[in-house]
Design a protein around this motif. Structure first.
Motif, PDB file in Angstrom:
ATOM      1  N   GLN A   1      45.509  45.495  29.505  1.00 22.12           N
ATOM      2  CA  GLN A   1      45.776  45.535  31.239  1.00 22.12           C
ATOM      3  C   GLN A   1      44.835  46.439  31.802  1.00 22.12           C
ATOM      4  OE1 GLN A   1      50.171  46.489  30.618  1.00 22.12           O
ATOM      5  NE2 GLN A   1      49.544  48.559  31.234  1.00 22.12           N
ATOM      6  N   GLY A   2      44.804  46.260  32.811  1.00 26.17           N
ATOM      7  CA  GLY A   2      43.911  47.043  33.886  1.00 26.17           C
ATOM      8  C   GLY A   2      44.590  47.061  35.221  1.00 26.17           C
ATOM      9  N   GLU A   3      44.143  48.158  35.995  1.00 29.00           N
ATOM     10  CA  GLU A   3      44.619  48.292  37.270  1.00 29.00           C
ATOM     11  C   GLU A   3      43.746  47.629  38.395  1.00 29.00           C
ATOM     12  OE1 GLU A   3      47.345  50.186  37.799  1.00 29.00           O
ATOM     13  OE2 GLU A   3      47.338  49.711  39.965  1.00 29.00           O
ATOM     14  N   GLY A   4      44.395  46.565  39.075  1.00 30.97           N
ATOM     15  CA  GLY A   4      43.550  45.870  40.083  1.00 30.97           C
ATOM     16  C   GLY A   4      43.643  46.573  41.254  1.00 30.97           C
ATOM     17  N   LYS A   5      43.323  45.721  42.461  1.00 27.28           N
ATOM     18  CA  LYS A   5      43.501  46.208  43.884  1.00 27.28           C
ATOM     19  C   LYS A   5      45.065  46.225  44.123  1.00 27.28           C
ATOM     20  CE  LYS A   5      41.925  46.075  48.727  1.00 27.28           C
ATOM     21  NZ  LYS A   5      41.140  45.514  49.389  1.00 27.28           N
ATOM     22  N   ARG A   6      45.812  45.411  43.741  1.00 26.52           N
ATOM     23  CA  ARG A   6      47.186  45.498  44.419  1.00 26.52           C
ATOM     24  C   ARG A   6      48.028  45.543  43.128  1.00 26.52           C
ATOM     25  NH1 ARG A   6      47.918  43.109  48.961  1.00 26.52           N
ATOM     26  NH2 ARG A   6      46.113  42.402  50.387  1.00 26.52           N
TER      27      ARG A   6
ATOM     28  N   ILE B   1      32.270  41.043  40.834  1.00 20.08           N
ATOM     29  CA  ILE B   1      31.964  40.146  41.990  1.00 20.08           C
ATOM     30  C   ILE B   1      32.000  40.883  43.272  1.00 20.08           C
ATOM     31  CG2 ILE B   1      33.041  37.721  43.164  1.00 20.08           C
ATOM     32  CD1 ILE B   1      31.862  37.536  40.236  1.00 20.08           C
ATOM     33  N   SER B   2      31.245  40.793  44.264  1.00 16.70           N
ATOM     34  CA  SER B   2      30.962  41.532  45.500  1.00 16.70           C
ATOM     35  C   SER B   2      32.125  41.257  46.440  1.00 16.70           C
ATOM     36  CB  SER B   2      29.641  41.433  46.095  1.00 16.70           C
ATOM     37  OG  SER B   2      29.468  40.194  46.715  1.00 16.70           O
ATOM     38  N   GLY B   3      32.752  42.352  47.037  1.00 14.87           N
ATOM     39  CA  GLY B   3      34.016  42.069  47.961  1.00 14.87           C
ATOM     40  C   GLY B   3      35.004  42.020  47.192  1.00 14.87           C
ATOM     41  N   ALA B   4      35.350  42.093  45.861  1.00 17.10           N
ATOM     42  CA  ALA B   4      36.485  42.153  45.192  1.00 17.10           C
ATOM     43  C   ALA B   4      36.010  43.337  43.883  1.00 17.10           C
ATOM     44  CB  ALA B   4      36.673  41.012  44.395  1.00 17.10           C
ATOM     45  N   THR B   5      35.491  44.236  44.191  1.00 16.51           N
ATOM     46  CA  THR B   5      34.933  45.105  43.073  1.00 16.51           C
ATOM     47  C   THR B   5      36.326  45.680  42.300  1.00 16.51           C
ATOM     48  OG1 THR B   5      33.549  45.788  44.784  1.00 16.51           O
ATOM     49  CG2 THR B   5      33.575  47.258  42.718  1.00 16.51           C
ATOM     50  N   LEU B   6      37.433  46.111  43.220  1.00 17.51           N
ATOM     51  CA  LEU B   6      38.463  46.947  42.267  1.00 17.51           C
ATOM     52  C   LEU B   6      39.100  45.563  41.586  1.00 17.51           C
ATOM     53  CD1 LEU B   6      39.999  48.891  45.247  1.00 17.51           C
ATOM     54  CD2 LEU B   6      38.770  49.592  42.898  1.00 17.51           C
ATOM     55  N   SER B   7      39.484  44.348  41.839  1.00 22.18           N
ATOM     56  CA  SER B   7      39.959  43.366  41.300  1.00 22.18           C
ATOM     57  C   SER B   7      39.046  43.118  39.936  1.00 22.18           C
ATOM     58  CB  SER B   7      40.079  42.030  42.097  1.00 22.18           C
ATOM     59  OG  SER B   7      40.859  42.268  43.227  1.00 22.18           O
TER      60      SER B   7
END
Ligand code: SF4
Ligand code: SF4
Length: 345
Positions: free
Chosen positions: A99-104, A155-161
Protein backbone atom coordinates in the motif's frame (compact mmCIF):
# COMPACT_ATOMS: atom_id res chain seq x y z
CA UNK A 1 43.57 -37.24 41.14
CA UNK A 2 41.04 -35.11 43.04
CA UNK A 3 43.36 -32.13 43.18
CA UNK A 4 43.39 -31.97 39.38
CA UNK A 5 39.59 -31.95 39.22
CA UNK A 6 39.29 -28.27 40.08
CA UNK A 7 36.06 -26.41 39.45
CA UNK A 8 37.13 -24.99 36.02
CA UNK A 9 38.23 -28.51 34.94
CA UNK A 10 34.97 -30.06 36.16
CA UNK A 11 32.89 -27.38 34.45
CA UNK A 12 34.81 -27.88 31.21
CA UNK A 13 34.27 -31.66 31.32
CA UNK A 14 30.54 -31.29 32.05
CA UNK A 15 29.94 -28.74 29.30
CA UNK A 16 32.02 -30.79 26.84
CA UNK A 17 29.78 -33.80 27.51
CA UNK A 18 26.74 -31.55 27.21
CA UNK A 19 28.07 -30.19 23.91
CA UNK A 20 28.29 -33.72 22.51
CA UNK A 21 24.58 -34.27 23.19
CA UNK A 22 23.19 -30.77 22.59
CA UNK A 23 24.84 -28.80 19.77
CA UNK A 24 23.60 -25.53 21.25
CA UNK A 25 25.73 -26.20 24.32
CA UNK A 26 28.86 -25.76 22.17
CA UNK A 27 28.39 -22.04 22.38
CA UNK A 28 28.18 -22.43 26.14
CA UNK A 29 31.43 -24.39 26.11
CA UNK A 30 33.23 -21.72 24.09
CA UNK A 31 31.82 -19.04 26.39
CA UNK A 32 32.92 -21.00 29.44
CA UNK A 33 36.47 -21.49 28.17
CA UNK A 34 36.75 -17.80 27.33
CA UNK A 35 35.26 -16.96 30.71
CA UNK A 36 37.81 -19.15 32.53
CA UNK A 37 40.71 -17.61 30.58
CA UNK A 38 39.46 -14.08 31.33
CA UNK A 39 38.80 -14.86 34.98
CA UNK A 40 42.23 -16.41 35.46
CA UNK A 41 43.84 -13.56 33.52
CA UNK A 42 42.20 -10.94 35.73
CA UNK A 43 43.28 -12.89 38.83
CA UNK A 44 46.87 -12.98 37.54
CA UNK A 45 46.87 -9.25 36.86
CA UNK A 46 45.35 -8.50 40.26
CA UNK A 47 47.89 -10.69 42.03
CA UNK A 48 50.73 -9.09 40.05
CA UNK A 49 52.05 -12.51 39.07
CA UNK A 50 55.07 -12.56 36.82
CA UNK A 51 53.47 -15.37 34.88
CA UNK A 52 50.60 -13.73 33.01
CA UNK A 53 49.90 -16.56 30.57
CA UNK A 54 46.11 -16.46 31.08
CA UNK A 55 46.08 -12.67 30.79
CA UNK A 56 47.92 -12.93 27.46
CA UNK A 57 45.65 -15.79 26.37
CA UNK A 58 42.59 -13.65 27.17
CA UNK A 59 43.95 -10.79 25.07
CA UNK A 60 44.65 -13.18 22.17
CA UNK A 61 41.11 -14.61 22.45
CA UNK A 62 39.57 -11.14 22.48
CA UNK A 63 41.74 -10.18 19.50
CA UNK A 64 40.66 -13.31 17.57
CA UNK A 65 37.00 -12.77 18.43
CA UNK A 66 37.21 -9.15 17.26
CA UNK A 67 38.94 -10.22 14.05
CA UNK A 68 36.37 -12.95 13.41
CA UNK A 69 33.54 -10.56 14.15
CA UNK A 70 35.00 -7.96 11.80
CA UNK A 71 35.10 -10.37 8.85
CA UNK A 72 31.68 -11.80 9.70
CA UNK A 73 30.27 -8.25 9.83
CA UNK A 74 31.78 -7.41 6.48
CA UNK A 75 30.18 -10.52 4.96
CA UNK A 76 26.84 -9.65 6.58
CA UNK A 77 26.81 -6.07 5.30
CA UNK A 78 27.99 -7.10 1.82
CA UNK A 79 25.09 -9.57 1.58
CA UNK A 80 22.72 -6.87 2.78
CA UNK A 81 24.04 -4.36 0.26
CA UNK A 82 23.50 -6.80 -2.59
CA UNK A 83 19.78 -6.72 -1.82
CA UNK A 84 19.44 -2.98 -1.47
CA UNK A 85 18.04 -2.53 -5.00
CA UNK A 86 14.62 -3.93 -5.78
CA UNK A 87 15.20 -6.58 -8.42
CA UNK A 88 11.99 -8.10 -9.82
CA UNK A 89 13.90 -11.10 -11.21
CA UNK A 90 14.74 -12.05 -7.59
CA UNK A 91 11.15 -11.85 -6.35
CA UNK A 92 9.73 -15.27 -5.56
CA UNK A 93 6.62 -16.45 -7.40
CA UNK A 94 3.38 -15.52 -5.68
CA UNK A 95 0.92 -12.74 -5.02
CA UNK A 96 1.96 -9.91 -2.73
CA UNK A 97 0.08 -6.95 -1.32
CA UNK A 98 1.32 -3.44 -0.69
CA UNK A 99 0.00 0.00 0.00
CA UNK A 100 0.97 3.61 -0.62
CA UNK A 101 -0.39 7.03 0.23
CA UNK A 102 -2.20 8.61 -2.76
CA UNK A 103 -3.70 12.08 -3.04
CA UNK A 104 -6.98 11.18 -1.40
CA UNK A 105 -6.04 8.24 0.77
CA UNK A 106 -4.50 4.80 0.78
CA UNK A 107 -3.92 2.87 -2.42
CA UNK A 108 -3.78 -0.90 -1.91
CA UNK A 109 -2.59 -3.23 -4.64
CA UNK A 110 -1.99 -6.95 -5.18
CA UNK A 111 0.96 -7.81 -7.41
CA UNK A 112 1.36 -11.22 -8.98
CA UNK A 113 4.83 -12.49 -9.86
CA UNK A 114 5.58 -15.52 -11.97
CA UNK A 115 9.07 -16.73 -12.93
CA UNK A 116 10.66 -13.41 -12.08
CA UNK A 117 8.11 -11.27 -13.95
CA UNK A 118 5.20 -9.14 -12.84
CA UNK A 119 2.19 -10.74 -14.53
CA UNK A 120 -0.69 -8.85 -12.90
CA UNK A 121 -1.34 -5.75 -10.78
CA UNK A 122 -4.77 -5.48 -9.17
CA UNK A 123 -5.95 -2.32 -7.44
CA UNK A 124 -7.69 -3.53 -4.29
CA UNK A 125 -8.54 -0.19 -2.73
CA UNK A 126 -8.24 3.47 -3.71
CA UNK A 127 -10.14 6.75 -3.44
CA UNK A 128 -8.43 8.83 -6.13
CA UNK A 129 -10.33 11.00 -8.61
CA UNK A 130 -11.26 8.52 -11.38
CA UNK A 131 -10.66 10.96 -14.25
CA UNK A 132 -7.16 11.96 -12.99
CA UNK A 133 -5.69 9.55 -10.42
CA UNK A 134 -7.65 6.57 -11.70
CA UNK A 135 -6.45 7.10 -15.26
CA UNK A 136 -2.88 7.69 -14.08
CA UNK A 137 -2.82 4.43 -12.09
CA UNK A 138 -4.03 2.43 -15.08
CA UNK A 139 -1.35 3.99 -17.29
CA UNK A 140 1.34 3.26 -14.68
CA UNK A 141 0.15 -0.33 -14.32
CA UNK A 142 0.61 -0.89 -18.06
CA UNK A 143 4.04 0.77 -18.03
CA UNK A 144 5.24 -1.35 -15.09
CA UNK A 145 4.01 -4.54 -16.76
CA UNK A 146 5.65 -3.52 -20.02
CA UNK A 147 9.00 -2.38 -18.57
CA UNK A 148 9.06 -4.91 -15.73
CA UNK A 149 10.29 -2.15 -13.44
CA UNK A 150 8.70 0.09 -10.83
CA UNK A 151 10.91 3.08 -11.78
CA UNK A 152 8.63 4.56 -14.42
CA UNK A 153 7.81 8.23 -14.94
CA UNK A 154 4.93 9.65 -12.89
CA UNK A 155 1.93 10.90 -14.85
CA UNK A 156 1.93 14.70 -15.01
CA UNK A 157 -1.03 16.30 -13.26
CA UNK A 158 -1.39 13.22 -11.02
CA UNK A 159 1.99 13.11 -9.30
CA UNK A 160 0.70 12.23 -5.81
CA UNK A 161 -1.54 9.45 -7.08
CA UNK A 162 1.33 8.14 -9.27
CA UNK A 163 3.78 8.13 -6.37
CA UNK A 164 1.29 6.40 -4.07
CA UNK A 165 0.60 3.72 -6.67
CA UNK A 166 4.29 3.08 -7.38
CA UNK A 167 5.03 2.94 -3.64
CA UNK A 168 2.25 0.36 -3.19
CA UNK A 169 3.61 -1.83 -6.04
CA UNK A 170 7.15 -1.45 -4.76
CA UNK A 171 6.19 -2.47 -1.20
CA UNK A 172 4.31 -5.48 -2.51
CA UNK A 173 7.35 -6.61 -4.54
CA UNK A 174 9.70 -6.12 -1.58
CA UNK A 175 7.58 -8.65 0.28
CA UNK A 176 8.70 -11.28 -2.20
CA UNK A 177 12.39 -10.31 -2.18
CA UNK A 178 14.82 -12.62 -0.36
CA UNK A 179 15.00 -11.50 3.24
CA UNK A 180 17.66 -8.96 3.98
CA UNK A 181 19.86 -9.98 6.90
CA UNK A 182 19.61 -7.80 9.96
CA UNK A 183 22.73 -5.69 10.25
CA UNK A 184 23.72 -4.23 13.58
CA UNK A 185 25.30 -0.80 13.95
CA UNK A 186 28.55 -2.37 15.14
CA UNK A 187 28.61 -4.64 12.05
CA UNK A 188 28.27 -1.57 9.84
CA UNK A 189 31.19 0.11 11.65
CA UNK A 190 33.33 -3.02 11.17
CA UNK A 191 32.40 -3.15 7.49
CA UNK A 192 33.29 0.52 7.08
CA UNK A 193 36.69 -0.12 8.66
CA UNK A 194 37.36 -3.08 6.35
CA UNK A 195 36.13 -1.36 3.21
CA UNK A 196 38.32 1.66 3.89
CA UNK A 197 41.36 -0.44 4.66
CA UNK A 198 41.16 0.85 8.18
CA UNK A 199 41.39 -2.73 9.42
CA UNK A 200 45.17 -2.44 9.16
CA UNK A 201 45.04 0.68 11.29
CA UNK A 202 42.65 -1.08 13.65
CA UNK A 203 44.85 -4.13 14.05
CA UNK A 204 47.91 -1.97 14.49
CA UNK A 205 46.00 0.04 17.04
CA UNK A 206 45.14 -3.17 18.87
CA UNK A 207 48.80 -4.15 18.89
CA UNK A 208 49.71 -0.71 20.25
CA UNK A 209 46.90 -0.99 22.78
CA UNK A 210 48.30 -4.36 23.84
CA UNK A 211 51.73 -2.84 24.47
CA UNK A 212 50.21 0.13 26.29
CA UNK A 213 48.16 -2.24 28.47
CA UNK A 214 51.29 -4.14 29.42
CA UNK A 215 53.07 -0.90 30.23
CA UNK A 216 50.12 0.34 32.26
CA UNK A 217 50.04 -3.00 34.05
CA UNK A 218 53.70 -2.71 35.01
CA UNK A 219 53.32 0.94 35.95
CA UNK A 220 50.30 0.28 38.14
CA UNK A 221 52.15 -2.47 39.94
CA UNK A 222 55.22 -0.31 40.26
CA UNK A 223 53.07 2.44 41.80
CA UNK A 224 51.27 -0.02 44.04
CA UNK A 225 54.55 -1.52 45.17
CA UNK A 226 56.02 2.01 45.60
CA UNK A 227 59.75 1.84 46.32
CA UNK A 228 59.82 -1.91 45.86
CA UNK A 229 58.47 -1.38 42.33
CA UNK A 230 61.87 -1.99 40.73
CA UNK A 231 61.54 -5.65 41.78
CA UNK A 232 58.85 -5.99 39.08
CA UNK A 233 61.55 -5.74 36.45
CA UNK A 234 63.43 -8.78 37.74
CA UNK A 235 63.89 -11.39 35.02
CA UNK A 236 65.12 -14.25 37.27
CA UNK A 237 68.43 -14.21 35.39
CA UNK A 238 70.46 -14.91 38.57
CA UNK A 239 73.24 -12.52 37.49
CA UNK A 240 73.03 -10.91 40.91
CA UNK A 241 73.52 -14.32 42.53
CA UNK A 242 76.74 -14.76 40.56
CA UNK A 243 77.95 -11.30 41.58
CA UNK A 244 76.94 -11.45 45.23
CA UNK A 245 79.59 -12.70 47.70
CA UNK A 246 76.79 -14.27 49.79
CA UNK A 247 75.14 -16.32 46.96
CA UNK A 248 72.99 -18.52 49.21
CA UNK A 249 71.00 -17.19 52.15
CA UNK A 250 68.77 -19.40 54.28
CA UNK A 251 68.88 -22.05 51.53
CA UNK A 252 67.78 -19.68 48.73
CA UNK A 253 69.78 -18.05 45.90
CA UNK A 254 70.68 -14.59 47.15
CA UNK A 255 69.79 -11.75 46.53
CA UNK A 256 67.40 -12.84 43.70
CA UNK A 257 65.02 -14.56 46.15
CA UNK A 258 64.90 -11.41 48.26
CA UNK A 259 63.95 -9.34 45.20
CA UNK A 260 61.29 -11.85 44.16
CA UNK A 261 59.81 -12.01 47.66
CA UNK A 262 59.59 -8.20 47.66
CA UNK A 263 57.72 -8.38 44.38
CA UNK A 264 55.19 -10.77 45.92
CA UNK A 265 54.77 -8.41 48.88
CA UNK A 266 56.22 -11.00 51.25
CA UNK A 267 58.11 -8.35 53.26
CA UNK A 268 58.48 -10.55 56.36
CA UNK A 269 60.66 -12.93 54.31
CA UNK A 270 62.63 -9.96 52.92
CA UNK A 271 63.26 -8.88 56.51
CA UNK A 272 64.60 -12.34 57.32
CA UNK A 273 66.95 -12.35 54.32
CA UNK A 274 68.13 -8.71 54.44
CA UNK A 275 70.70 -9.22 57.26
CA UNK A 276 72.72 -11.49 54.92
CA UNK A 277 73.51 -8.48 52.68
CA UNK A 278 76.86 -6.78 53.33
CA UNK A 279 76.04 -3.76 51.18
CA UNK A 280 78.83 -4.18 48.62
CA UNK A 281 76.55 -3.07 45.71
CA UNK A 282 78.02 -5.69 43.37
CA UNK A 283 74.53 -6.93 42.49
CA UNK A 284 73.16 -3.58 41.26
CA UNK A 285 76.25 -3.06 39.09
CA UNK A 286 75.64 -6.34 37.28
CA UNK A 287 71.83 -6.56 37.21
CA UNK A 288 70.57 -6.04 33.61
CA UNK A 289 67.43 -4.42 35.02
CA UNK A 290 69.41 -2.07 37.24
CA UNK A 291 67.83 -3.47 40.39
CA UNK A 292 69.53 -2.67 43.65
CA UNK A 293 68.80 -5.54 46.03
CA UNK A 294 69.74 -3.58 49.20
CA UNK A 295 67.46 -0.73 48.11
CA UNK A 296 64.57 -3.15 47.45
CA UNK A 297 65.17 -4.72 50.87
CA UNK A 298 65.29 -1.31 52.60
CA UNK A 299 62.03 -0.19 50.94
CA UNK A 300 60.34 -3.47 51.81
CA UNK A 301 61.33 -3.22 55.45
CA UNK A 302 60.15 0.41 55.52
CA UNK A 303 56.74 -0.69 54.17
CA UNK A 304 56.63 -3.56 56.65
CA UNK A 305 57.36 -1.22 59.57
CA UNK A 306 54.72 1.20 58.37
CA UNK A 307 52.21 -1.66 58.18
CA UNK A 308 53.14 -2.77 61.68
CA UNK A 309 52.80 0.78 63.03
CA UNK A 310 49.35 1.08 61.46
CA UNK A 311 48.29 -2.24 62.93
CA UNK A 312 49.61 -1.24 66.36
CA UNK A 313 47.75 2.10 66.13
CA UNK A 314 44.57 0.25 65.24
CA UNK A 315 45.09 -2.12 68.16
CA UNK A 316 45.63 0.86 70.49
CA UNK A 317 42.38 2.45 69.23
CA UNK A 318 40.46 -0.77 69.91
CA UNK A 319 41.88 -0.98 73.44
CA UNK A 320 41.10 2.72 74.05
CA UNK A 321 37.49 2.25 72.88
CA UNK A 322 37.13 -0.77 75.14
CA UNK A 323 38.47 1.22 78.15
CA UNK A 324 36.05 4.09 77.48
CA UNK A 325 33.11 1.67 77.38
CA UNK A 326 34.24 0.10 80.64
CA UNK A 327 34.72 3.53 82.28
CA UNK A 328 31.26 4.61 81.21
CA UNK A 329 29.69 1.48 82.63
CA UNK A 330 31.52 2.05 85.97
CA UNK A 331 30.27 5.68 86.16
CA UNK A 332 26.65 4.60 85.87
CA UNK A 333 24.61 4.70 89.08
CA UNK A 334 21.30 3.17 89.85
CA UNK A 335 18.79 5.76 91.19
CA UNK A 336 15.69 4.59 92.96
CA UNK A 337 12.80 7.12 93.20
CA UNK A 338 9.07 6.97 93.85
CA UNK A 339 8.54 6.74 90.05
CA UNK A 340 10.72 3.64 89.74
CA UNK A 341 14.35 2.62 89.11
CA UNK A 342 16.62 4.45 86.60
CA UNK A 343 20.30 4.30 85.57
CA UNK A 344 22.31 7.55 85.43
CA UNK A 345 25.86 8.20 84.33
S1 SF4 B 1 74.82 -5.51 47.99
FE1 SF4 B 1 74.14 -7.24 49.20
S2 SF4 B 1 72.92 -8.41 47.85
FE2 SF4 B 1 74.09 -7.02 46.55
S3 SF4 B 1 75.91 -8.20 46.00
FE3 SF4 B 1 76.42 -7.09 47.84
S4 SF4 B 1 75.92 -8.50 49.51
FE4 SF4 B 1 74.93 -9.29 47.70
S1 SF4 C 1 70.32 -9.72 38.35
FE1 SF4 C 1 68.56 -8.37 38.48
S2 SF4 C 1 67.13 -9.21 37.03
FE2 SF4 C 1 68.64 -10.80 37.39
S3 SF4 C 1 67.77 -12.02 39.05
FE3 SF4 C 1 69.05 -10.51 39.99
S4 SF4 C 1 67.66 -8.83 40.49
FE4 SF4 C 1 66.65 -10.13 39.01
Amino acid sequence: MERYLTRPVRLTIFTSLLALVFPAARLLLVGLLIGIALWKGIKELKAGNQNKSYAYLSIVIIFLLLTGYTFYSAHQVRTALQNVELDISQVKDGQYQGQGEGKRGLIKVAVEVNEGEVTEIKILEESETPSIGGVAMNKLKNQILKKQAVEVDSISGATLSSNGFKAAVSKALWEGMPKKPEVSGLAKVMYFLLENNLNKVTFNSLAILFIILMMVDYTIHAILAKDTGQSLNCMNCQTCVGACPVKIADGDPFPMTMVLEARLGNYERVEELAPYCVGCSKCSGKCPAGISAPSVAGSSIKLLNKKRQEEAAKERDVVKDRDIIQDESIDQTVVTTDQGVSVEG
